[in-house]
Design an enzyme around this catalytic site. Structure first.
Site, PDB file in Angstrom:
ATOM      1  N   SER A 255       0.815  -1.211   0.000  1.00 51.32           N
ATOM      2  CA  SER A 255       0.000   0.000   0.000  1.00 51.32           C
ATOM      3  C   SER A 255       0.852   1.266   0.000  1.00 51.32           C
ATOM      4  O   SER A 255       1.860   1.352   0.703  1.00 51.32           O
ATOM      5  CB  SER A 255      -0.917   0.015   1.229  1.00 51.32           C
ATOM      6  OG  SER A 255      -1.581   1.264   1.343  1.00 51.32           O
ATOM      7  N   CYS A 256       0.391   2.289  -0.741  1.00 51.35           N
ATOM      8  CA  CYS A 256       1.071   3.584  -0.717  1.00 51.35           C
ATOM      9  C   CYS A 256       0.899   4.254   0.641  1.00 51.35           C
ATOM     10  O   CYS A 256       1.599   5.216   0.958  1.00 51.35           O
ATOM     11  CB  CYS A 256       0.544   4.493  -1.812  1.00 51.35           C
ATOM     12  SG  CYS A 256      -1.209   4.915  -1.662  1.00 51.35           S
ATOM     13  N   SER A 257      -0.039   3.762   1.449  1.00 48.72           N
ATOM     14  CA  SER A 257      -0.274   4.327   2.777  1.00 48.72           C
ATOM     15  C   SER A 257       0.508   3.608   3.871  1.00 48.72           C
ATOM     16  O   SER A 257       0.412   3.964   5.046  1.00 48.72           O
ATOM     17  CB  SER A 257      -1.773   4.267   3.110  1.00 48.72           C
ATOM     18  OG  SER A 257      -2.509   5.083   2.236  1.00 48.72           O
TER      19      SER A 257
END
Length: 475
Positions: A255-257
């Site tokens: 995830s980019c988060s």
């Protein structure tokens, strides 16, 4: 293209490929454009169930890992179902047909209209979840959608698209409301799609985002992540550590988060490290730091053989001791930020960079420094018992989202205990040259007509408007 050209093995003409898809998409969209809200929501439910259905989620998760090597099957199943369920919740609460808003005081009534055909570029990290997420939003706006998948994830995305098409046909709607570019996926065909549709939505490489913005078509692109999270001296350290671990390890950090760095104030540094170790982290010996960097990056680029791989694979590659193989993620201490310090950037791996800061002000400064390197505009996190500090970050930091006391991955893209919209595409504002500074949602897939009717005149006097200027500076 002539039969002779096909028999000779010539590459398909991008305009012909896209033209055929667009004709079918336009016919399907025109047939759907006058659907009422109940029918639209029926379609959105059908798309959601096509992915949420347990056997479909399992099949697509397995296929995605087989084809891309990224992430892990159990977490991909959870991601597909959780994101789809949350997005469906959000969409069913929204109105996108007919009158959607009325402001009596201003004499304005708003009506929702379709955009037409949407082109969606989707990434290899989420080849099943992202296409369905975007399709649900597009269909909510009574649009058709054509998906341009990552070449690596094409087989998975094609299967997801087929599930959606079958679901639409089952409820009596045109399957061509959802289509996919045929293999092989090339930049030329994707570019032709971008030029033909009414809206381009891009999640994935920044190269694709830039090409979308230069396509001449209205485009929504999202930026890269590199999330730094702070732990201050007031935080519940074990709770913070558990959340950071759960977020970091989810789907092997695809995830980019996912947290890429944690900045810990000096007063609780050792205790926070101990809490992170209890949560499953392994603190890498400083003497092995160069080994980690040397394996994680090859020729200046992230090593695709270690991106989103499991902890045991990384422990072996890094030459870590036996006990590290039983850990869930790895912590590497760092002091510098910049191109000469690769660990200060996004890693897409189960590696968490750890910084020590003298106090909260120093932690803020370090976090800003990290964002200036990479990830500016995306998001940051803070573990604290002082809400005013989170507000301070929201007022000062160049990000769209500030999360307080969250497992970042599970709050940033929407959560059942987070008010942010469920999405797999997070805008980063002008900081990353994005056209939106919020989570992608259904509102980005509709046109709005404004009905304007007369209201009592609202015209203030010159004195009311210019008076302060006259008083201070004269006429």
């Amino acid at each position: 293209m002539s039969l002779a050209a096909v028999e000779a093995g010539a590459a398909p003409d991008p305009q012909e490929v896209v033209g055929a898809l667009m004709r079918r998409a336009r016919a399907a969209q025109e047939a759907f454009a006058d659907a009422d809200q109940a029918r639209v929501d029926e379609a959105v439910r059908a798309l959601a169930w096509s992915l949420y259905k347990p056997e479909h989620a399992q099949e697509l998760a397995t296929l995605a890992v087989e084809d891309t090597g990224l992430g892990n099957v159990p977490d991909k199943v959870i991601k597909k179902q959780r994101k789809t369920f949350g997005t469906l919740r959000d969409l069913l609460r929204a109105k996108t047909v007919g009158e959607i808003e009325r402001d009596e005081a201003r004499g304005i009534v708003k009506f929702a209209k379709p955009l037409g055909v949407v082109g969606a570029v989707t990434p290899s990290t989420n080849p099943g979840a992202t296409p369905v997420n975007k399709a649900m939003m597009a269909i909510k706006g009574r649009n058709a959608i054509i998906i341009a998948p990552s070449p690596l994830g094409h087989r998975t995305t094609e299967k997801a698209v087929n599930f959606m098409r079958e679901a639409l046909e089952a409820i009596g709607l045109p399957a061509d409301l959802v289509q996919i570019l045929p293999a092989p996926i090339t930049k030329e065909v994707t570019q032709a799609l971008m030029s033909a549709v009414e809206l381009v939505v891009v999640t994935g490489s920044q190269d694709n985002v830039r090409r979308a913005y230069s396509s001449g078509t209205p485009a929504i692109g999202v930026g890269a992540g590199n999330v730094p999270v702070m732990i201050d001296e007031t935080a519940d350290l074990d709770a913070a550590a558990r959340k950071i671990c759960a977020s970091k390890i989810f789907d092997n950090a695809t995830s980019c988060s996912s947290e890429n760095a944690v900045v810990i104030v000096d007063a609780v540094y050792d205790a926070a490290i101990a809490a992170l170790e209890r949560a499953g982290g392994f603190l890498v010996d400083p003497g092995l730091k160069d080994k980690v960097v040397g394996e994680l990056w090859k020729n200046g680029k992230l090593n695709r053989h270690l991106i989103a791989r499991d902890a045991e694979t990384l422990a072996t590659a890094f030459g870590l001791p036996e006990e590290a193989r039983r850990s869930r993620f790895f912590m590497v201490e760092e002091t510098g930020v910049g191109r000469g310090y690769p660990l200060s950037g996004e890693k897409l791996a189960l590696v968490l960079t750890v910084y020590r800061a003298a106090d909260f002000e120093a932690a803020k400064a370090k976090t800003r420094e990290i964002l200036e390197l990479q990830g500016k505009g995306h998001s940051i996190g803070l573990h604290t018992t002082r809400p005013e500090r989170a507000r301070e970050l929201a007022e000062e930091m160049p990000v769209v989202r500030v999360l307080m006391n969250f497992a970042h991955t599970f709050g940033n893209g929407g959560g059942f205990d987070s008010g942010l919209e469920f999405t797999l595409s997070m805008g980063c504002g002008s900081w990353q040259k994005n056209s939106l500074s919020e989570n992608l949602n259904y509102r980005h897939f509709i046109n709005i007509t404004h009905l304007v009717t007369p209201i009592p005149e609202d015209k203030p006097s010159e004195e009311a408007l210019f008076g302060p200027h006259w008083t201070k500076y004269g006429k």
